[in-house]
Design a protein around this motif. Structure first.
Motif, PDB file in Angstrom:
ATOM      1  N   PHE A   4       0.816  -1.213   0.000  1.00 18.92           N
ATOM      2  CA  PHE A   4       0.000   0.000   0.000  1.00 18.92           C
ATOM      3  C   PHE A   4       0.853   1.267   0.000  1.00 18.92           C
ATOM      4  CE2 PHE A   4      -3.031  -3.096   1.703  1.00 18.92           C
ATOM      5  CZ  PHE A   4      -4.043  -2.913   0.779  1.00 18.92           C
ATOM      6  N   LEU A   5       2.132   1.131   0.287  1.00 16.40           N
ATOM      7  CA  LEU A   5       3.024   2.279   0.245  1.00 16.40           C
ATOM      8  C   LEU A   5       3.609   2.465  -1.150  1.00 16.40           C
ATOM      9  CD1 LEU A   5       4.944   1.674   3.578  1.00 16.40           C
ATOM     10  CD2 LEU A   5       2.838   2.966   3.213  1.00 16.40           C
ATOM     11  N   LYS A   6       3.582   1.414  -1.960  1.00 16.38           N
ATOM     12  CA  LYS A   6       4.190   1.449  -3.291  1.00 16.38           C
ATOM     13  C   LYS A   6       3.164   1.484  -4.422  1.00 16.38           C
ATOM     14  CE  LYS A   6       8.065  -1.202  -1.549  1.00 16.38           C
ATOM     15  NZ  LYS A   6       8.667  -2.517  -1.492  1.00 16.38           N
ATOM     16  N   ILE A   7       1.947   1.041  -4.140  1.00 19.63           N
ATOM     17  CA  ILE A   7       0.912   0.956  -5.170  1.00 19.63           C
ATOM     18  C   ILE A   7       0.603   2.353  -5.722  1.00 19.63           C
ATOM     19  CG2 ILE A   7      -1.031   1.144  -3.560  1.00 19.63           C
ATOM     20  CD1 ILE A   7      -2.468  -0.993  -5.184  1.00 19.63           C
ATOM     21  N   LYS A   8       0.306   2.425  -6.981  1.00 19.08           N
ATOM     22  CA  LYS A   8      -0.026   3.699  -7.615  1.00 19.08           C
ATOM     23  C   LYS A   8      -1.473   4.076  -7.305  1.00 19.08           C
ATOM     24  CE  LYS A   8       3.938   4.142  -9.486  1.00 19.08           C
ATOM     25  NZ  LYS A   8       4.894   4.941  -8.763  1.00 19.08           N
ATOM     26  N   HIS A   9      -1.766   5.359  -7.398  1.00 14.62           N
ATOM     27  CA  HIS A   9      -3.089   5.852  -7.054  1.00 14.62           C
ATOM     28  C   HIS A   9      -4.187   5.235  -7.916  1.00 14.62           C
ATOM     29  CE1 HIS A   9      -1.287   8.577  -9.983  1.00 14.62           C
ATOM     30  NE2 HIS A   9      -2.504   8.846 -10.405  1.00 14.62           N
ATOM     31  N   TRP A  10      -3.930   5.057  -9.194  1.00 16.05           N
ATOM     32  CA  TRP A  10      -4.953   4.496 -10.068  1.00 16.05           C
ATOM     33  C   TRP A  10      -5.203   3.017  -9.760  1.00 16.05           C
ATOM     34  CZ3 TRP A  10      -3.538   0.539 -13.285  1.00 16.05           C
ATOM     35  CH2 TRP A  10      -2.177   0.383 -13.553  1.00 16.05           C
ATOM     36  N   GLN A  11      -4.165   2.300  -9.319  1.00 19.87           N
ATOM     37  CA  GLN A  11      -4.349   0.891  -8.957  1.00 19.87           C
ATOM     38  C   GLN A  11      -5.207   0.767  -7.689  1.00 19.87           C
ATOM     39  OE1 GLN A  11      -0.142   0.160  -8.723  1.00 19.87           O
ATOM     40  NE2 GLN A  11      -0.139  -1.011 -10.644  1.00 19.87           N
ATOM     41  N   LEU A  12      -4.927   1.616  -6.708  1.00 20.88           N
ATOM     42  CA  LEU A  12      -5.717   1.612  -5.476  1.00 20.88           C
ATOM     43  C   LEU A  12      -7.156   2.016  -5.761  1.00 20.88           C
ATOM     44  CD1 LEU A  12      -5.661   1.169  -2.432  1.00 20.88           C
ATOM     45  CD2 LEU A  12      -4.943   3.554  -2.178  1.00 20.88           C
ATOM     46  N   PHE A  13      -7.328   3.000  -6.630  1.00 22.61           N
ATOM     47  CA  PHE A  13      -8.666   3.442  -7.011  1.00 22.61           C
ATOM     48  C   PHE A  13      -9.457   2.294  -7.647  1.00 22.61           C
ATOM     49  CE2 PHE A  13     -11.642   5.224 -10.111  1.00 22.61           C
ATOM     50  CZ  PHE A  13     -12.362   6.106  -9.330  1.00 22.61           C
ATOM     51  N   ILE A  14      -8.811   1.566  -8.552  1.00 21.46           N
ATOM     52  CA  ILE A  14      -9.492   0.443  -9.216  1.00 21.46           C
ATOM     53  C   ILE A  14      -9.867  -0.625  -8.200  1.00 21.46           C
ATOM     54  CG2 ILE A  14      -9.135  -1.485 -10.825  1.00 21.46           C
ATOM     55  CD1 ILE A  14      -7.635   0.530 -12.627  1.00 21.46           C
ATOM     56  N   LEU A  15      -8.977  -0.929  -7.262  1.00 22.53           N
ATOM     57  CA  LEU A  15      -9.280  -1.922  -6.233  1.00 22.53           C
ATOM     58  C   LEU A  15     -10.482  -1.512  -5.395  1.00 22.53           C
ATOM     59  CD1 LEU A  15      -5.879  -3.092  -4.707  1.00 22.53           C
ATOM     60  CD2 LEU A  15      -7.664  -4.539  -5.689  1.00 22.53           C
ATOM     61  N   LEU A  16     -10.485  -0.269  -4.938  1.00 19.87           N
ATOM     62  CA  LEU A  16     -11.557   0.190  -4.050  1.00 19.87           C
ATOM     63  C   LEU A  16     -12.866   0.429  -4.796  1.00 19.87           C
ATOM     64  CD1 LEU A  16      -9.505   2.668  -1.851  1.00 19.87           C
ATOM     65  CD2 LEU A  16     -10.518   0.518  -1.093  1.00 19.87           C
ATOM     66  N   VAL A  17     -12.818   1.239  -5.807  1.00 17.22           N
ATOM     67  CA  VAL A  17     -14.037   1.625  -6.513  1.00 17.22           C
ATOM     68  C   VAL A  17     -14.528   0.495  -7.417  1.00 17.22           C
ATOM     69  CG1 VAL A  17     -15.032   3.322  -8.102  1.00 17.22           C
ATOM     70  CG2 VAL A  17     -13.466   4.053  -6.301  1.00 17.22           C
ATOM     71  N   GLY A  18     -13.602  -0.249  -8.000  1.00 18.39           N
ATOM     72  CA  GLY A  18     -14.002  -1.390  -8.821  1.00 18.39           C
ATOM     73  C   GLY A  18     -14.792  -2.414  -8.025  1.00 18.39           C
TER      74      GLY A  18
END
Length: 177
Positions: A4-18
């Motif tokens: 979670f410290l290295k993941i990119k913002h768009w990847q985290l967004f896809i995980l959460l919002v997806g």
């Protein structure tokens, strides 16, 4: 949790919002076919999204604690206990009341879970800004990140690049030495 410290913002967004969109899609499809939605996959996906979000907060607060100087560092133990309580509360309530009326005896545990979430949001935002500014901060200083954590689908785009910059590079430096 270092992911979670290295993941990119768009990847985290896809995980959460997806995950949220997937839950909505499954629900709508079952209503279109005239069936009652199967609550188990919906609860599982919702819990998955909640665990990702809470793990993100946990990882940021823990990394900030390790990276901050001793005079600024504040232990994340209370926040972690609150997150664990909230996850357990959510699972138990989902299993016990997934089709029934929720009774009034749930009010106090529910309010405690809400307070724990808000504490986690505030604590994490405060730690992140303390790390960035290298000084004690007030709510005025960390109110922006607090609300960005709260409204995470938008906040991810602003907070995660800051996390990548402050904490991922901090981890790499400490691992190299």
């Amino acid at each position: 949790m270092n992911v979670f410290l290295k993941i990119k913002h768009w990847q985290l967004f896809i995980l959460l919002v997806g995950t949220m969109f997937l839950v909505q899609f499954i629900t709508l499809e079952s209503f279109k076919s005239g069936e009652q939605p199967n609550i188990i996959p919906l609860m599982g996906l919702t819990l998955f999204m909640m665990l990702i979000y809470m793990s993100w907060l946990w990882a940021i607060a823990s990394a900030c604690y390790e990276a901050l100087p001793e005079h600024l560092a504040q232990s994340p133990k209370v926040m972690k206990i609150g997150i664990i309580y909230t996850v357990i509360y959510t699972v138990v309530i989902s299993l016990l009341f997934h089709g029934n009326d929720i009774h009034s005896f749930v009010l106090i545990p529910h309010l405690l879970a809400m307070a724990a979430i808000f504490y986690a949001l505030g604590f994490t935002a405060k730690q992140l800004i303390k790390l960035e500014q290298q000084k004690e901060v007030t709510f005025v200083d960390y109110s922006g990140p607090f609300f960005l954590f709260w409204f995470f689908p938008i906040g991810v785009w602003f907070i995660q690049p800051k996390v990548n910059k402050l904490l991922a590079s901090e981890k790499l430096e400490s691992e190299a030495s």
